[in-house]
Design an enzyme around this catalytic site. Structure first.
Site: not given
Lengths: 392, 424
Positions: B177, B315, B352
């Site tokens: 990520c 994030h 996400h």
């Protein structure tokens, strides 16, 4: 830009110690063995070079593949007892790509249908809970950072030239002062089923038996065989290396848009780009694709940028194609040549095909001040490492 | 040292295809989460996502977005479009290239692309897998090359190279990520160091396929509630993430090159930092110290005082462990300034995007420069005392800011921060 190689460790089909690896390379040994599972399949590659032995027991085994565990072992060995500020130690990890843990996937796949309908009920609900964690591309990187407490700048790279990408980025991080110590780690297996399928589709691998197998750059060459390996290099800045470096390395990774292997001409241009001035005669560790036309074109392309009589050798003749790990092992092997003045031969080379450069069929003394490791892989990926002897 | 500027951007997200659609959705504070429709997910524990397109990606659909391109049919025939992230990368790259005014004169650009897990094709497994093994002997290999088991890691970068006919180097980032942010940071460092004068960079990913959603469900990362407000970043009631998909691609080049070819910068990239938690494979370092170091390093390189940062794009996954750790990291880095510097996460709105999350969030971070609006945090209704920072709630904030900071924290503790500024 370049970096000092101050330590290394390898896990290869020729041995899991650096001394075994280089000694067996020098002896011209070849690690190829029959792949019994594919012996009766027409068109399949029936030879492979698996990594032998088992990695150290690890609490990470539920998350990591066997190859990644070997890579962790190599990384820890390369780092040794060196004390580093955790915030100044960075990891640069190279992975060839997803390698599936088939045994754990089996329950999820056994009853699937071609139309994909009801796939959850037909098995995905039995998927191992750690399946995602086991297949994450930066898994090894993450767990190694925990093991060795590396908290500095780093990244994970993918693709068949990921080793060269990782070395190149480590050089940059060291050069700009972001870290003081870079642990470059790579692992790849081209003998996994999914990699063999790719190889089969691209007709990139030999279909001959072990007995018939001919070396790259041989008149009878008819394709490479797949291998697997893991390796680690510990890099520092050249001007501030804390111990006498084993070699100085500069890496270059690129791509040329080909769907198959990167073109020989691209390789030649890449070597020209990393070539230093006044380096004298050099030795080349070639791509070793063992396809006569390609091998010849590679030699011609390289001869256009280095001396036509330069010695040519090839670790993948002994280990099989190694994907993302290639660049790191070329650094180790070429550094050994530079330090001993003796070059390893191309394993199994009986009748070198005509062409530029000088394929070595036996170990021999060489007077070279520089080595180039080149690799070409699909799709259009290439990696080049330039290895020079460190100044005393 | 050359300064790196972003002169073009393309985005593909659950808001639609195009940067303007991303900006519209964020500026209006919408949430794009909905039922997964590109395959039958009705029996899966996870049934909602931030889906770009409710069907498999086809050459026809791409052509409706990109215009006819000769290679589309070729890519479809070769099976490349089965991996959804390839199509998204193509769309985002084409938009970025066009918006930066690039032509064949820019073919020498390098490529630094983040990609996620290689997509494994369930139907292929079904065809070749028997009793726990590849059934080589059952003639399965005669179905090759239609059966490939997986899309190679370099498939999307290859397609982008072919689309734009690029001749420069290629870097493939796979740091989970954090990969999207690292790919952009890498591009900026190459430009600043004079190694490249233009880099096409960004990220693309999709886990919205049976194996991806199944694997995420089994690990328990997604919210167990299959609702449009399933992802609630920094909210006291947060209980997991939502899977998204998409891509964002940028043209990063030297200010000099941009000026000489008349390109208008969208933002300047001032600095970046990356660190490693070295804590646990499955949890972020709870005290946020390593993430704070990534932010500090980025600010130092950017020569920006924390007090000058006008917006933080977090994030902010909406998972129980990530959000408080990130809040502590922001508090560690910003000190008392954390009381007032606005923070938001766009994951509540888009899900996400995994390897592409850093890239889409950098795209979202351009919104303040483009429209004077700071993105909202969709579904953030009940502040969590454990996340003691200044979170923008469900309404976007109209404010002019000059410096923004974007965080991306990958599984396994890879942290990346990028600092950007309004173009001069």
């Amino acid at each position: 830009m370049s970096a000092a190689v101050v330590a290394w460790a390898v896990r290869t089909a020729l041995g899991n110690a650096t001394s075994d690896f280089v000694n067996r390379l020098m002896a011209g040994e070849r690690a190829a063995a029959p792949n019994r599972a594919l012996e009766s399949i027409p068109g399949a590659c029936k030879i492979h070079a698996p990594l032998m032995g088992t990695p150290q027991p690890s609490e990470h085994r539920r998350f990591l593949s066997r190859l990644e565990l070997f890579a962790l072992d190599a990384a820890r060995e390369a780092l040794g007892n060196r004390r580093a500020d955790p915030n100044r130690l960075g990891i640069f990890w190279a992975t060839g790509g997803l390698r599936i843990r088939w045994a754990e996937l089996a329950p999820a796949l056994a009853e699937q249908r071609l139309d994909g309908q009801h796939c959850w009920e037909r098995g995905l609900r039995r998927l191992h809970p750690f399946w995602l964690l086991q297949h994450l591309s930066n898994n090894g990187h993450a767990l190694l950072s925990v093991d060795v407490q590396a908290r500095g700048e780093g990244a994970t790279f993918g693709g068949a030239n990921a080793g060269a990408q990782a070395i190149a980025q480590a050089e940059i991080a060291l050069g700009c002062g972001a870290i003081d110590l870079a642990l470059v780690v790579a692992c790849d297996s081209l003998i996994s089923p999914e990699a063999l399928v790719d190889g089969l589709c691209r007709e990139a691998l030999t279909t001959r038996t072990l007995r018939e197998l001919a070396a790259p750059y041989d008149v009878a060459a008819s394709g490479a065989f797949p291998g697997e390996a893991a390796a680690a290099l510990l890099l520092e800045r050249v001007d501030t290396a804390s111990s006498q470096p084993k070699a100085v390395v500069h890496a270059f990774a690129s791509a040329d848009g080909e769907r198959g292997h990167a073109r020989p001409g691209t390789l030649g241009a890449a070597v020209a780009r990393v070539r230093g001035g006044g380096e004298g005669e050099c030795i080349v560790d070639g791509c070793g694709l063992a396809r006569p036309q390609w091998d010849l074109a590679e030699r011609e392309a390289l001869a256009s940028v280095i001396d036509r009589g330069s010695p040519l050798t090839c670790i993948s003749a002994a280990t099989g194609q190694l994907g993302a790990t290639t660049a790191l092992l070329q650094v180790v092997a070429l550094a050994h040549v530079l330090s001993t003045g003796v070059a390893y031969p191309i394993s199994g080379l009986n009748a070198p095909a005509k062409g530029s450069l000088r394929p070595l069929s036996r170990a021999q003394e060489v007077r070279v001040g520089c080595g180039y490791g080149v690799a070409s892989a699909a799709p259009g990926l290439l990696g080049v490492v330039r290895v020079v002897k460190p100044s005393a | 040292m050359s300064r790196a500027v972003i002169t073009g951007a393309g985005a593909v997200s659950a808001f639609g295809v195009g940067l303007e659609k991303l900006f519209d959705g964020l500026a209006e504070g919408r949430c794009a989460i909905g039922p997964i429709r590109n395959f039958d997910a009705s029996a899966f524990p996870t049934r909602v996502g931030g889906e770009v397109w409710p069907e498999p990606i086809s050459a026809r659909w791409l052509a409706s977005q990109l215009g006819e391109l000769p290679r589309l049919k070729e890519w479809e025939k070769a099976g490349a479009l089965r991996d959804r992230k390839c199509g998204f990368a193509l769309l985002a790259a084409a938009e970025a290239w066009r918006s930066a005014g690039c032509t064949s004169s820019e073919r020498d650009a390098w490529l630094s692309l983040a990609v996620g897990l290689e997509q494994a094709f369930l139907e292929d497994f079904a065809a070749v897998f028997r009793a726990g093994k590849i059934a080589w002997e059952s003639g399965s290999h005669s179905q090759l090359p239609a059966v490939r088991l997986r899309a190679p890691v370099d498939l999307a970068p290859r397609c982008v190279r072919e689309l734009l006919d690029l001749t420069g180097r290629t870097m493939i980032h796979v740091s989970a990520c954090a990969a999207g942010a690292l790919a952009v940071a890498h591009a900026a460092s190459l430009v600043e160091g004079g190694r490249a004068s233009m880099v096409v960079c960004g990220g693309t990913d999709s886990l919205l396929n049976p194996l991806g959603v199944g694997a995420m469900s089994r690990i328990g990362a997604p919210s167990p509630r299959n609702a449009v407000d399933a992802c609630r970043p920094f909210d006291r009631r947060r209980d997991g993430l939502v899977i998204g998909e998409g891509a964002a691609v940028f043209i990063v080049e030297s200010e000099h090159r941009a000026r000489s070819r008349g390109a208008r910068p969208l933002a300047r990239i001032l600095g970046s930092g990356s660190t490693q938690d070295a804590y646990r494979p499955t949890a972020p370092r709870p005290d946020g110290s390593a993430a704070a170091r990534a932010m500090r390093r980025a600010l130092e390189r950017a020569r920006v005082d924390p007090n000058d940062v006008g917006y933080i794009n977090a994030h902010g996954t909406g998972t129980p462990l990530n959000d408080p750790a990130e809040a502590r990291a922001i508090r560690l880095c910003f000190g008392s300034s954390a009381d007032f510097v606005p923070v938001s996460s766009i994951k509540g709105a888009l899900g996400h995007l995994m390897a592409a999350s850093g890239a889409i969030e950098i795209a979202g971070s351009l919104l303040p420069f483009a429209r004077g609006v700071l993105p909202a945090t969709a579904n953030h209704r009940e502040p969590d005392p454990e996340c003691d920072i200044c979170v923008i709630g469900e309404a976007p904030l109209r404010r002019r800011v000059d410096v923004v900071l974007s965080n991306s924290f990958g599984f396994g503790g890879q942290n990346a921060t990028v600092v950007m500024a309004r173009p001069a």
